[in-house]
Write a protein that holds these residues in place. Structure first.
Motif, PDB file in Angstrom:
ATOM      1  N   GLU A   7     108.537   9.778 -37.939  1.00 50.73           N
ATOM      2  CA  GLU A   7     108.329   9.017 -36.714  1.00 50.73           C
ATOM      3  C   GLU A   7     109.123   7.730 -36.805  1.00 50.73           C
ATOM      4  N   GLY A   8     109.435   7.164 -35.660  1.00 52.64           N
ATOM      5  CA  GLY A   8     110.092   5.867 -35.652  1.00 52.64           C
ATOM      6  C   GLY A   8     109.154   4.805 -36.183  1.00 52.64           C
ATOM      7  N   ILE A   9     109.681   3.835 -36.892  1.00 53.67           N
ATOM      8  CA  ILE A   9     108.843   2.800 -37.487  1.00 53.67           C
ATOM      9  C   ILE A   9     108.061   2.037 -36.423  1.00 53.67           C
ATOM     10  N   ASP A  22     101.117   2.811 -47.254  1.00 56.38           N
ATOM     11  CA  ASP A  22     101.427   2.752 -48.679  1.00 56.38           C
ATOM     12  C   ASP A  22     102.603   1.786 -48.877  1.00 56.38           C
ATOM     13  N   GLU A  23     102.965   1.533 -50.118  1.00 57.83           N
ATOM     14  CA  GLU A  23     103.988   0.519 -50.404  1.00 57.83           C
ATOM     15  C   GLU A  23     105.331   0.838 -49.752  1.00 57.83           C
ATOM     16  N   GLY A  24     105.731   2.090 -49.777  1.00 51.69           N
ATOM     17  CA  GLY A  24     106.998   2.471 -49.154  1.00 51.69           C
ATOM     18  C   GLY A  24     106.977   2.254 -47.651  1.00 51.69           C
ATOM     19  N   GLN A  25     105.863   2.591 -47.034  1.00 49.27           N
ATOM     20  CA  GLN A  25     105.725   2.376 -45.594  1.00 49.27           C
ATOM     21  C   GLN A  25     105.675   0.881 -45.269  1.00 49.27           C
ATOM     22  N   LYS A  26     105.037   0.117 -46.143  1.00 45.66           N
ATOM     23  CA  LYS A  26     104.997  -1.336 -45.941  1.00 45.66           C
ATOM     24  C   LYS A  26     106.403  -1.920 -46.019  1.00 45.66           C
ATOM     25  N   PHE A  27     107.221  -1.383 -46.921  1.00 44.78           N
ATOM     26  CA  PHE A  27     108.597  -1.847 -47.045  1.00 44.78           C
ATOM     27  C   PHE A  27     109.354  -1.597 -45.736  1.00 44.78           C
ATOM     28  N   ALA A  29     107.985  -1.167 -42.802  1.00 43.57           N
ATOM     29  CA  ALA A  29     107.363  -2.035 -41.792  1.00 43.57           C
ATOM     30  C   ALA A  29     107.921  -3.453 -41.910  1.00 43.57           C
ATOM     31  N   LEU A  30     108.143  -3.913 -43.133  1.00 45.14           N
ATOM     32  CA  LEU A  30     108.724  -5.241 -43.336  1.00 45.14           C
ATOM     33  C   LEU A  30     110.122  -5.305 -42.721  1.00 45.14           C
ATOM     34  N   LEU A  31     110.923  -4.286 -42.954  1.00 41.39           N
ATOM     35  CA  LEU A  31     112.253  -4.245 -42.353  1.00 41.39           C
ATOM     36  C   LEU A  31     112.151  -4.310 -40.827  1.00 41.39           C
ATOM     37  N   TYR A  32     111.241  -3.546 -40.285  1.00 44.72           N
ATOM     38  CA  TYR A  32     111.033  -3.547 -38.832  1.00 44.72           C
ATOM     39  C   TYR A  32     110.634  -4.938 -38.338  1.00 44.72           C
ATOM     40  N   LEU A  33     109.684  -5.576 -39.027  1.00 46.09           N
ATOM     41  CA  LEU A  33     109.205  -6.894 -38.603  1.00 46.09           C
ATOM     42  C   LEU A  33     110.298  -7.957 -38.712  1.00 46.09           C
TER      43      LEU A  33
END
Length: 130
Positions: A7-9, A22-27, A29-33
């Motif tokens: 899915e798109g972030i 999880d940590e990879g998804q948070k990473f 999400a951080l890029l997205y933010l």
């Protein structure tokens, strides 16, 4: 939990509480933010930027120690001097977030940090795929 690769972030970010990722998804999400923060800054949406900032800084402070710790891994040996960049970048981020200079914030958070995180991601992905 949805798979962030399928899915798109933006969609994942909007549907999930960051703490559930999880940590990879948070990473990711951080890029997205970071990217979203810069977009808001360029469109002069300071109110929206302020709303995004607590979550953005929380993710940065959660993930940066893990990034720095990654440099202790054997596959990071060729990049071990980069650890100094990340330690100094934390200081730069804290300084710029406290400033009112939106363009400085975009420069440090997006132009520097976002792109450095992409490079870091490439290094880790390359090591994992070997």
């Amino acid at each position: 939990m949805s798979d962030i690769r399928n899915e798109g972030i933006e969609e994942v970010y909007e549907k999930q509480n960051i703490s559930e990722l999880d940590e990879g998804q948070k990473f990711v999400a951080l890029l997205y933010l970071l990217k979203r923060y810069a977009e808001l800054g360029m469109s002069d949406a300071e109110g929206a930027m302020k709303e995004l900032l607590p979550e953005l800084t929380s993710l940065l402070m959660e993930l940066f120690p893990a990034i720095i710790k990654d440099y202790e891994q054997p596959y990071m040996e060729p990049y071990k001097d980069d650890i100094n960049y990340w330690v100094n970048q934390i200081k730069r981020i804290m300084e710029v977030v406290d400033s009112k200079d939106v363009f400085a914030q975009i420069d440090v958070l997006y132009c520097e940090t976002y792109h450095s995180l992409l490079e870091y991601q490439k290094i880790v992905a390359s090591a994992v795929n070997q």
